[in-house]
Design a protein around this motif. Sequence first.
Motif, mmCIF file in Angstrom:
data_model
loop_
_atom_site.group_PDB
_atom_site.id
_atom_site.type_symbol
_atom_site.label_atom_id
_atom_site.label_comp_id
_atom_site.label_asym_id
_atom_site.label_seq_id
_atom_site.Cartn_x
_atom_site.Cartn_y
_atom_site.Cartn_z
ATOM 1 N N ASP A 258 0.853 -1.190 0.000
ATOM 2 C CA ASP A 258 0.000 0.000 0.000
ATOM 3 C C ASP A 258 0.890 1.243 0.000
ATOM 4 O O ASP A 258 1.943 1.272 0.647
ATOM 5 N N HIS A 363 -5.381 6.495 -0.720
ATOM 6 C CA HIS A 363 -4.652 5.253 -0.403
ATOM 7 C C HIS A 363 -4.625 4.390 -1.656
ATOM 8 O O HIS A 363 -5.673 4.128 -2.247
ATOM 9 N N HIS A 365 -3.116 0.714 -3.512
ATOM 10 C CA HIS A 365 -2.627 -0.635 -3.191
ATOM 11 C C HIS A 365 -2.174 -1.245 -4.509
ATOM 12 O O HIS A 365 -2.991 -1.455 -5.403
#
Length: 984
Positions: A258, A363, A365
């Motif tokens: 991440d 965020h 990933h």
Amino acid sequence: MARSSRRMSSWPISYLSILLLLFFVSPAVMVKHHDFKRCDQSGFCKRNRALADSMTEKGSPESSPYQLDAASIKFKDGRLDGSIIKSLADGDAVKLPLTMTFLDRGNVRVTVDEEKRRKGEIELRHGSVARKERYDEAAAWALTGAGLQAQTTASMKKVSKDVTEVSWGPSGHFKAIIRHAPFGVELWSGEEKHVVFNGRGFLNVEHWRPKVEKPSVDENNTEAQPAEPTEDESTWWDESFGGNTDSKPKGPESVAMDITFPGYGHVYGLPEHTGPLSLKETRGGDGNYDQPYRMYNSDVFEYELDSPMTLYGSIPFMHAHRKSSTVGVFWLNAAETWVDIVKSKHDTNPLTLGLTGGVVDTHTHWISEGGLLDVFVMLGPTPEDVSKSYGELTGYTAMPASFAIAYHQCRWNYVSDEDVKDVDRKFDKFNIPYDVIWLDIEYTDDKKYFTWDPLNFPDPISMEKQLDETQRKLVVIIDPHIKNKDGYFVVDELKSKDLAVKNKDNNIFEGWCWPGSSHWIDAFNPAARAWWKSLFTFDRFKGTQSNVWLWNDMNEPSVFNGPEITMPRDNLHHGNWEHRDLHNINGMTFHNATYHALLERKKGEIRRPFVLTRSFYAGSQRSAAMWTGDNQASWEHLAASIPMILNQGVGGFPFAGADVGGFFGNPSKELQTRWYQAGAFYPFMRGHAHIDTRRREPYMLGEPYTGIMTQALRLRYSLLPAWYTAFHEAATDGHPIVRAQYFVHPSDERGFDIDDQMYLGSTGLLVKPVTVEGGESVDVYLSDDENYYDYFDYTTYAGGSRTHKIDAPLDKIPLLMQGGHIIPRKDRPRKSSGLMKWDPYTLVVVLDKHGEKAEGTLYVDDGETFDYQQGAYIHRQFSFEGGVLRSSDIGTKGAKTAGYLKAMKGVKIEKIIVVNAPAAWSSAGELAVSEDGFKGERKVEISYHAATGNKAAWAVVRSPGMGIGVDWSVKFPESASSAPKTEL
Ligand code: NOJ
């Protein structure tokens, strides 16, 4: 790809009529979703998402089993080496070598490998001869080698037993705070944290393990059975999809992590996808996708819009952007990659009770099937900085041959050499400029590349000679699949020299594509590339001469009968790397090979090659242009082309276009006309059409459409000097050729979502194409506090966070000029760009809103050779200040500068137009020009046109006659009175 029409030909009539009926009643053609995996159908994607879910549920990354062994850390000359230890449930541990290299301009590279595999201490299943290491050659293909030098002044300190800190850059401005357990990194610039690795604990390196055959479960046995596995092992050892089984000799091997951008609300990049420029969230929810952005280069038939599905090319590079700060992440991995994006909002100040709207964190990933974890971060802080850093690493756009940025006319197919000649004559008859005509696969003899259909193309050279009379070019297609037919010299050589891709058993791979049974050249093999080169010399590729260039299609590679329409992942390439390891680079190795083959086809004749590619990866910009593949003749596809092309610029591969008119289907005349107007602002402009479509060369439509399209093309041609200058900027600093709002106005949050208007380089030209049926106006958002002027009639629009409705009847392209710029152009209509070479220039000086200042640049070279690398170019800075317009040299001299300047001596400036001309000039009559090489001053006339209504005043200086390559100045009258008033 466009296989349907070919395949249908042998079907029974009744079936065909049902299909036809379905075609007419269904609103649009549809992608075949079942041909391509979703995340939950891809073992490693599913496993990594599951890990992310369980970490998120736990709410803390503490249980992440990765720990940097403090005792292993070594730091020297800007590079940190160490070992990350992954603790396994059974108490064992896996050693993962880590390196962190601290680079120039706030860039940092982090790599994680797997020791056992590096040392070859693993066993492969099924007797595979594949390589044991994690794929570590992506860098050799994608990077140029520049920008990798560690900053030896970087320094490391131990903050605590569990935290190490490295600072680098001027006065230690950049900082990496490395947490040991669980392993994680925060990257800071000054007092702010910008990027966090493994902050959510999704780091995952699936280590090699032997397959343990489980005893079959005996239900009658009451004794203790082996415990249920805690992980989902169902796709570790083999994996099936769509009737194909991947043998996976290395077992599970994914890498994932991440990466969070605190305070950043927007991320851009990750070409090639069809959604908005500002990337969407991918974990479901209102308006979001429920799938990660996928990058697994694929031939997606009838691709859908607004989708995170994979397409033909991939660039795993992203800009994260917030007001006044941009950072970049480049995930250097050539295997299949998925990227999840979610955003979270939080309030930084508890006292505001959420009323301030809060701060958004993005965020991400990143999940790849195999290979090294190898990631670069660029700390900006401007979009320009990030693009420059990325360009330095992966290479800047190659300076194109000048014809390549003019108009290209293609269709599948021009059916004979006579057909080509006829189209060529018709363009002239209708006075429509074009530079290049293209031949699709039907020109070959039975889909055998490097041959010509003897019936329809009996005399290609005479066709090429006719084109050459007007300096036009021919582009022919050559794909990487080679027809498997004995006696065809190309396949015979491919086999006898052992240069093809192999299957998992290490025998030549055979699959299906246009020619039927085919083999694929393995362009990863240097010997294959050398052989490929030998095929293009004029004496071997008979029927070609100097004005023939290349189109590489189907290089994902497209394999009609392969899994997900491509090669099996367990196929083998040069060096015994599995196809899965390098799939996304495959297309680039092929177009690179073609580029090198074209550099010198005749001894001593070295020219800038033109190659168009469909598949691409980071670094493709060094040797090709791209287009967005098989779009459709619909308004939605026209609209989608703009964010897609803008995003190519973010991805550092800005020489991009979409099929003008739409590939599948027949565009209405209105749609086609609007598409030419938009296409005139694609860096790569090519009309193209599927074999089943009606002819649609611009002269076919009749008036008013033909005339309007001709105007759009003439506009493109007249602005070629501005385009070439924008390409030069991309070639020297990595900036996009057409730029998005956030890139040009990075501090104006209102522009961060805008992806339907584009700026051409740094010329100040802002276009907002009409992309809706019956559209009669567009809304243009103007960010900065400057005036913008209509390109054609100088109507003035005030900037400063204002949105204006601009009339756009069919014959009008909404095109504005931002005050404060000087735009170079050539106004004499010609048949091709080659014939404009010696034409004089017009300078459009668009004064700022005070009527005081403007500046711009011009880059010119011979548009053909590499002599510019030895100084054979003109690079001018134009500026208007204090009533004086000046041209000054910003180039550096080389061995060929003087010769080039001499050759260009006769190229002059024939006109200067000043927009927003001060009223004080109305009575001027004459101006003084002084020029290098002339003694004293000469007088030229100026004519003044007063402002009317909301149209700005303008002035014209005709035939000022200064040389384009020398210093000069033109003295305008003092503008004591300020700029004239226009009603806004
Ligand atoms: C697929 C390409 O995308 C398309 O542009 C081309 O016309 C066909 N292949 C045939 O070569």
